[in-house]
Design an enzyme around this catalytic site. Structure first.
Site, PDB file in Angstrom:
ATOM      1  N   PHE A 203       0.840  -1.197   0.000  1.00 13.12           N
ATOM      2  CA  PHE A 203       0.000   0.000   0.000  1.00 13.12           C
ATOM      3  C   PHE A 203       0.873   1.245   0.000  1.00 13.12           C
ATOM      4  CE2 PHE A 203      -4.015  -1.944   1.384  1.00 13.12           C
ATOM      5  CZ  PHE A 203      -3.594  -3.091   2.026  1.00 13.12           C
ATOM      6  N   ASP A 204       0.472   2.247  -0.749  1.00 16.21           N
ATOM      7  CA  ASP A 204       1.004   3.595  -0.567  1.00 16.21           C
ATOM      8  C   ASP A 204       0.344   4.126   0.713  1.00 16.21           C
ATOM      9  OD1 ASP A 204       0.292   6.767  -2.136  1.00 16.21           O
ATOM     10  OD2 ASP A 204       2.054   6.191  -0.971  1.00 16.21           O
ATOM     11  N   GLY A 205       0.907   5.181   1.259  1.00 18.20           N
ATOM     12  CA  GLY A 205       0.375   5.727   2.508  1.00 18.20           C
ATOM     13  C   GLY A 205      -0.660   6.806   2.279  1.00 18.20           C
ATOM     14  N   PHE A 320      -1.211  -0.828  -4.247  1.00 15.54           N
ATOM     15  CA  PHE A 320      -2.181   0.261  -4.332  1.00 15.54           C
ATOM     16  C   PHE A 320      -1.501   1.618  -4.215  1.00 15.54           C
ATOM     17  CE2 PHE A 320      -5.943  -2.283  -4.089  1.00 15.54           C
ATOM     18  CZ  PHE A 320      -5.645  -3.354  -3.259  1.00 15.54           C
ATOM     19  N   ASP A 322      -2.258   6.093  -5.165  1.00 17.70           N
ATOM     20  CA  ASP A 322      -3.239   7.059  -5.679  1.00 17.70           C
ATOM     21  C   ASP A 322      -2.693   7.843  -6.875  1.00 17.70           C
ATOM     22  OD1 ASP A 322      -2.671  10.161  -4.190  1.00 17.70           O
ATOM     23  OD2 ASP A 322      -1.482   8.371  -3.736  1.00 17.70           O
TER      24      ASP A 322
END
Lengths: 361, 274
Positions: A203-205, A320, A322
């Site tokens: 995951f990105d943060g 993931f 954004d």
């Protein structure tokens, strides 16, 4: 964002629901194939995948775009005995199945499993080929919605979906706006070889696990302001992002392995891959996770370095982020990537504000 | 539909419990062989608040409007089309029988294309269904529907639903399609198969997109394979399914409120709430 499913039975749970459940249980118990029965949705972690993420339907999509719906459906029906090839979400689904078999071994009576649902707005006549393909690849997908053109969002909510994966960014955006964790999948040209014993999710943060509040500061006021801000508010937890609840659901399943002394051999591993740097802005992130009671197995602070090479080493089944810039970088180096269309990052490419076309009246 | 004064041809009306059928001359009478005859009870159609002269509409009203829309679209494609819905309004108790003129005028008032009105009683309404070659009987009364089904007439329950759709949405219960050996085949099976094939033919007049009717398959307890078998079985009977949902034990009601079918066809008589 999307709430965790209630664990205690609602007082108004109808006997009709129990009847349906009992009938399904009886059906699966009587099958000669010993195929595992899908879990009760209320307790399961429900992953909805579209047909184009599960299977490679690039050629068929082209027929739809060039020749229209009727020709597309006719083509699919004509070829319905030819199984489709795997798509971007296929390795992820296989990894979910691996976790399920481990969970079933340890907890034979538990309904806390992954429930994989095919959520497509394909026409039901195309569905025959999809079912044949699922059969061919021996996937444990027993639930599906083929909506014949209608938006899947309502069905996602009805199925208490924890994560929705699609190739269509409009549907994904709609789902996120309704509070359902969702991402648009991208298939790399050449895939890295992935583990077949351990599900790995990266995951990105910011704007994925966390809200985009800090990212807004970077984009609008620059990095220096961002570092100062993060240090000042180190102890104030960030707000949730669209995928926080999915991480939470993974954590809940991980703890079932820990409870049986299987921490080292746990078949789920989670990664945080963030452009933040450990020194200046990383603390806030770790403290936020701790305040939520969530664990992440590895936190990797890149301090702005590209994510691609690191992800190549990690080999997640899904990553993931954004920002499309990171998605592309990951994809170029063989990582299956999923874009989360949320937050201020959608208006920018890297640091530049994307020119918005004049809105038509 | 014109709202001229009625020139009703009243068939012989003797004792109170004799069956009477009135043709509605404002509506074109369908070709007996081409049409799909659907009977709806007047109780299902007029259950709403009553005005002084006119009955308010009930559960079956949106359904009749949807059937009319299908007919309109069929006639747009081919003005000589004979495969149309032919709607018969049937009273099944003597109380409603007494309201015959109100029923006829209310039907006109609401712009409904009913080709025939059948006034019968509890004892002989099934005879009416058979005489009028009804292929589908819709009622809000479970007992009526069961009785008709046991006499071989395909029947379905009309339940109150949420906002109805403009498109006619027919829901089929897949578990019934796939397991014919679970107990004796219902008496209405042949009627169901013949109705499916007519409905399928009607559906084929339209393309995949923008159809005024949609066939929705739901399997509640079976696995994906049983849903696949249901799709293929229905296809072999001439009925192409548009939307398919395999629940495999997942709760039905959240999905049903999204699907908004007008009625459900299954083995025997099943209501939407069951």
């Amino acid at each position: 964002m999307s709430a965790m499913k209630p664990n205690d039975a609602a007082p108004t749970e109808d006997s009709g629901e129990e009847k349906d459940w009992a009938a399904a249980k009886a059906f699966f118990d009587n099958l000669k194939t010993n195929k595992p029965r899908p879990p009760k949705p209320r307790y399961a972690v429900t992953i909805a995948v579209s047909s184009r993420t599960l299977f490679n339907m690039v050629a068929e999509r082209k027929i739809y775009e060039d020749e229209g719906m009727e020709k597309y459906v006719a083509y699919q029906v004509e070829h319905e005995n030819e199984p489709l090839m795997p798509g971007a979400a296929f390795p992820f689904v296989k990894a979910l199945m691996t976790v399920n078999s481990r969970l079933r071994q340890l907890y034979p009576d538990s309904e806390e499993l992954f429930d994989i649902v095919l959520m497509t707005n394909n026409h039901a006549q195309v569905g025959v080929r999809l079912i044949n393909s699922i059969n061919h690849h021996d996937l444990t997908i027993e639930r599906f919605c083929m909506t014949g053109g209608k938006s899947p969002t309502g069905y996602l909510k009805a199925y208490m979906t924890n994560l929705y994966l699609s190739k269509d960014s409009e549907k994904v955006t709609e789902a996120i706006e309704e509070g359902i964790a969702a991402a648009t999948m991208f298939m790399p040209e050449t895939e890295n070889e992935l583990s077949d014993t351990q599900l790995r999710v990266a995951f990105d943060g910011d704007a994925v696990l966390f809200s985009d509040e800090s990212e807004i500061i970077v984009k609008q006021h620059g990095l220096d302001t961002f570092f100062e801000h993060e240090k000042e508010f180190e102890n104030k937890p960030l707000a949730q992002g669209p995928l926080k609840c999915f991480l939470e659901a993974l954590g809940k399943l991980q703890r079932k392995f820990y409870a049986k002394n299987e921490r080292i051999t746990c078949p789920i591993r989670t990664y945080l891959v963030t452009a933040r740097s450990a020194a200046s802005s990383g603390a806030r992130v770790l403290k936020t996770l701790r305040s939520w009671g969530l664990e992440i197995d590895e936190a990797l602070f890149l301090a702005g370095a590209p994510k691609g090479p690191l992800l190549q080493k990690i080999k997640p089944h899904i990553f993931f982020d954004d920002q499309m810039f990171h998605i592309e970088g990951a994809k170029d180096l063989g990582t299956i990537s999923a874009h989360v269309p949320y937050g201020i990052g959608q208006k920018y490419h890297k640091e530049k504000l994307i020119e918005q076309p004049a809105k038509k009246e | 539909m014109s709202v001229d004064s009625a020139r009703e041809t009243l068939y012989h009306r003797g004792e109170a419990d004799m069956v009477a059928t009135i043709q509605n001359t404002d509506v074109k009478q369908e070709d007996a062989h081409g049409a799909v005859v659907v009977a709806v009870t007047s109780r299902a159609l007029f259950g709403g608040d009553d005005d002084d002269d006119v009955s308010g509409v009930g559960v079956a009203f949106p359904l009749l409007q949807a059937l009319q829309r299908v007919n309109q679209r069929l006639l747009e494609k081919d003005p000589a089309e004979s495969l149309l819905f032919d709607v018969v309004l049937i009273t099944t108790d003597s109380q409603q029988q007494q309201q015959s003129s109100r029923i006829v005028s209310s039907t006109r008032h609401h712009g409904l294309e009913v080709s025939r009105f059948c006034f019968s009683s509890q004892e002989d309404f099934i005879e009416s269904l058979l005489t009028n070659n009804v292929q589908l009987f819709l009622s809000t009364d479970r007992n009526e529907a069961l009785q008709a089904s046991q006499q071989g007439v395909l029947s379905a329950l009309l339940d109150r639903q949420g906002a109805p759709s403009e498109q006619l949405r027919v829901m089929l219960c897949g578990d019934a399609v796939v397991r014919p050996d679970a107990g004796p085949a219902p008496v209405s099976r042949p009627a169901a198969e013949s109705f499916s094939s007519r409905l399928g033919e009607m559906r084929r007049r339209f393309g995949a997109l923008d159809s005024p009717l949609s066939i929705v398959l739901v399997t509640s307890s079976g696995d994906r394979e049983s849903c696949g078998v249901a799709l293929r079985t229905l296809r072999s009977r001439g009925l192409g399914v548009d939307e398919a949902y395999c629940l495999a034990g997942a709760p039905r009601s959240p999905i049903l409120s999204l699907l908004r079918p007008h009625f459900l066809l299954g083995d025997g008589v099943i209501g939407l709430e069951d």
